[in-house]
Design a protein around this motif. Structure first.
Motif, PDB file in Angstrom:
ATOM      1  N   ILE A  30      37.133  48.645  93.226  1.00 47.60           N
ATOM      2  CA  ILE A  30      37.412  47.605  93.996  1.00 47.60           C
ATOM      3  C   ILE A  30      37.171  46.117  93.678  1.00 47.60           C
ATOM      4  N   PRO A  31      37.383  45.065  94.506  1.00 48.36           N
ATOM      5  CA  PRO A  31      36.556  43.988  94.220  1.00 48.36           C
ATOM      6  C   PRO A  31      35.345  43.589  94.730  1.00 48.36           C
ATOM      7  N   TRP A  32      34.528  43.116  93.966  1.00 50.41           N
ATOM      8  CA  TRP A  32      32.844  42.432  94.007  1.00 50.41           C
ATOM      9  C   TRP A  32      32.733  41.490  93.556  1.00 50.41           C
ATOM     10  N   ARG A  33      32.126  41.071  94.484  1.00 50.37           N
ATOM     11  CA  ARG A  33      31.604  39.293  94.101  1.00 50.37           C
ATOM     12  C   ARG A  33      30.064  39.147  94.692  1.00 50.37           C
ATOM     13  N   THR A  34      29.403  38.090  93.973  1.00 49.17           N
ATOM     14  CA  THR A  34      28.040  37.765  93.632  1.00 49.17           C
ATOM     15  C   THR A  34      28.097  36.590  94.252  1.00 49.17           C
TER      16      THR A  34
ATOM     17  N   GLY B 288      35.686  46.378  99.098  1.00 47.36           N
ATOM     18  CA  GLY B 288      35.508  45.430  98.663  1.00 47.36           C
ATOM     19  C   GLY B 288      33.742  45.412  99.057  1.00 47.36           C
ATOM     20  N   LEU B 289      32.952  44.039  97.996  1.00 46.21           N
ATOM     21  CA  LEU B 289      31.111  44.586  98.160  1.00 46.21           C
ATOM     22  C   LEU B 289      31.422  42.538  98.259  1.00 46.21           C
ATOM     23  N   LEU B 290      30.869  42.430  98.602  1.00 47.48           N
ATOM     24  CA  LEU B 290      29.582  41.054  98.592  1.00 47.48           C
ATOM     25  C   LEU B 290      28.218  41.894  98.334  1.00 47.48           C
ATOM     26  N   ILE B 291      28.104  40.849  96.688  1.00 48.73           N
ATOM     27  CA  ILE B 291      26.478  41.037  96.566  1.00 48.73           C
ATOM     28  C   ILE B 291      25.887  39.387  96.754  1.00 48.73           C
TER      29      ILE B 291
END
Length: 464
Positions: free
Chosen positions: A408-412, A387-390
């Protein structure tokens, strides 16, 4: 004795290797640099192509409302499918595969620019003019990008050359109409160029060329209607929805902002290379001799007038007009250098003109490409990323699933107190983070993240 075969013109010889090299540069720059000029580069082309090829992705509101057609994303999706067949899974690698059709299109347009200029300046002048177009800073930045302006501008150059021909009129009209039609399919505002070109053909009484241009263009229009019927359920659904939103309702200006005509003054002045101003007096001389305005210059002028009258304005909208302006000016300058100066002076001024063309890239476009962020996102999601957080980038400024490269889940988010940041920090699925200029770095480290590497202004972090 048989006559000796004529020697090939030196200009044609160096043009054969120089133009292909120059034609590849914009695509190579886009792949190596990454980033984006505008979110549409991702969310109107790459991300819908990813969605079509893989069945998931982020679809912007235009795709829910039906304001776009599926032509360009479908072509790009086909090349994404080819990348899958070849086992290419790294985002930068399949971005290179996706660049293939656009590089081919740009190469065609650069050859068209050479053909257009050769008729006015001869082989040597035509080669220099084509280089002035191909090494024009905005072309190097835009032509490899999946913006509708980029694709449409390449097609417009091809159309200008075809409609300029005096030989094989039927074929010229069919090619010109095809290129004009596809320019509109890629970007609906390019319909202004089509109208301007048809008016020009009528004004100079090239009736046969006009007829075959219309026949070919109508064929493209029919194909667009069929595509919209198959994808949106109604012929020309996307075109009509686009016109309602952007032209008839004023919703574009209300939603995205309006500006006075002076908005374009600074970009226009800064984006026109110094050598192009020399073409103004030369153009007046040519106008008196030919008694007809250059087709690309006429089309660029009409389109720029339409931009000035449109409330919603963006710098990138100027790009197709700038390319046609340079296309019109380059042969005039090249012909003057070839016929009025000696070899040494000609070479020196030609070099200065090329430097002037390149230098425009420093000021146009004026946006932050966020290239380091896109490279950081690609690097962060390799390996065992779950998972990625930007941090400090909204959804429309990020790279989408296309650059994440996996499901994969990712959020900003922008700040540590944002809900998206807090949810990702407490969800161990998110084991990668990318932050701009160390924003929320302490909070990320407190949440178990450790610094992995820096890419430009971006910091990549990881946790178990």
């Amino acid at each position: 004795m048989p006559e000796a075969a004529p020697r090939r013109a030196p200009a044609r010889h160096w043009t054969r290797w120089a133009l292909p090299v120059v034609a590849v540069l914009p695509g190579l720059i886009a792949v190596v640099q990454l980033g984006r000029i505008h979110p549409d580069e991702v969310y109107q082309a790459l991300e819908p192509a990813w969605w079509r090829a893989h069945g998931y992705g982020v679809l912007a509101w235009e795709w829910r409302e039906g304001l776009r057609n599926w032509a360009v994303p479908s072509v790009l999706a086909g090349f994404l499918g080819l990348a899958d067949l070849l086992g290419i899974t790294h985002p930068r690698a399949y971005r290179a595969v996706v660049a293939i059709p656009q590089v081919a299109l740009h190469a065609w347009s650069l050859w068209a620019a050479y053909r257009f200029a050769e008729r006015r300046a001869g082989p040597s002048g035509g080669g220099l003019a084509a280089l002035l177009v191909g090494l024009y800073g905005p072309v190097l930045v835009f032509a490899g990008r999946t913006l509708s302006e980029s694709i449409s501008a390449s097609l417009l150059v091809i159309a200008m050359e075809a409609l300029d021909r005096r030989e094989r009129v039927t074929r010229a009209g069919l090619v010109g109409g095809l290129a004009l039609g596809l320019a509109v399919v890629a970007r609906y505002p390019s319909a202004v160029f089509v109208i301007a070109a048809l008016v020009w053909l009528a004004a100079v009484r090239r009736w046969r060329l006009l007829v075959f241009t219309c026949v070919s263009g109508l064929g493209v229009a029919a194909a667009l209607g069929a595509l919209d019927w198959a994808t949106w359920g109604t012929p020309f659904h996307s075109f009509l929805a686009y016109v309602r939103f952007n032209v008839l309702s004023g919703a574009a200006a209300a939603q995205f902002g309006a500006a006075a005509p002076s908005f374009y003054a600074q970009p226009l002045l800064s984006a026109v290379p110094l050598w192009a101003w020399a073409a103004v007096p030369l153009g007046f001389i040519a106008l008196r001799r030919q008694r007809s305005l250059s087709l690309p210059l006429w089309c660029a002028a009409v389109y720029t007038g339409a931009l000035l009258a449109t409330e919603h304005k963006e710098e990138r909208f100027l790009y197709p007009a700038l390319v046609l302006l340079v296309l019109a000016a380059a042969p005039q300058v090249a012909a003057f250098l070839a016929s009025h100066l000696g070899p040494r002076a000609r070479g020196g001024l030609a070099g200065l003109a090329l430097i002037s063309s390149l230098a425009v890239a420093a000021v146009f476009p004026s946006v932050d490409l966020r290239a380091d962020q896109f490279r950081a996102i690609v690097a962060a999601t390799r390996g065992d990323a779950r998972g990625l957080l930007i941090v400090n980038e909204g959804l429309w400024g990020s790279g989408g699933f296309f650059y994440v490269g996996k499901r994969i889940p990712w959020r900003t988010c922008d700040w540590p107190h944002d809900a998206a940041f807090q949810r990702a920090l407490h969800d161990r699925t998110f084991n990668r983070a990318v932050t701009f200029e160390d924003r929320a770095l302490e909070e990320l480290q407190a949440g178990g993240f450790r610094i992995v590497r820096k890419i430009g202004r971006e910091t990549i972090l990881s946790r178990e």
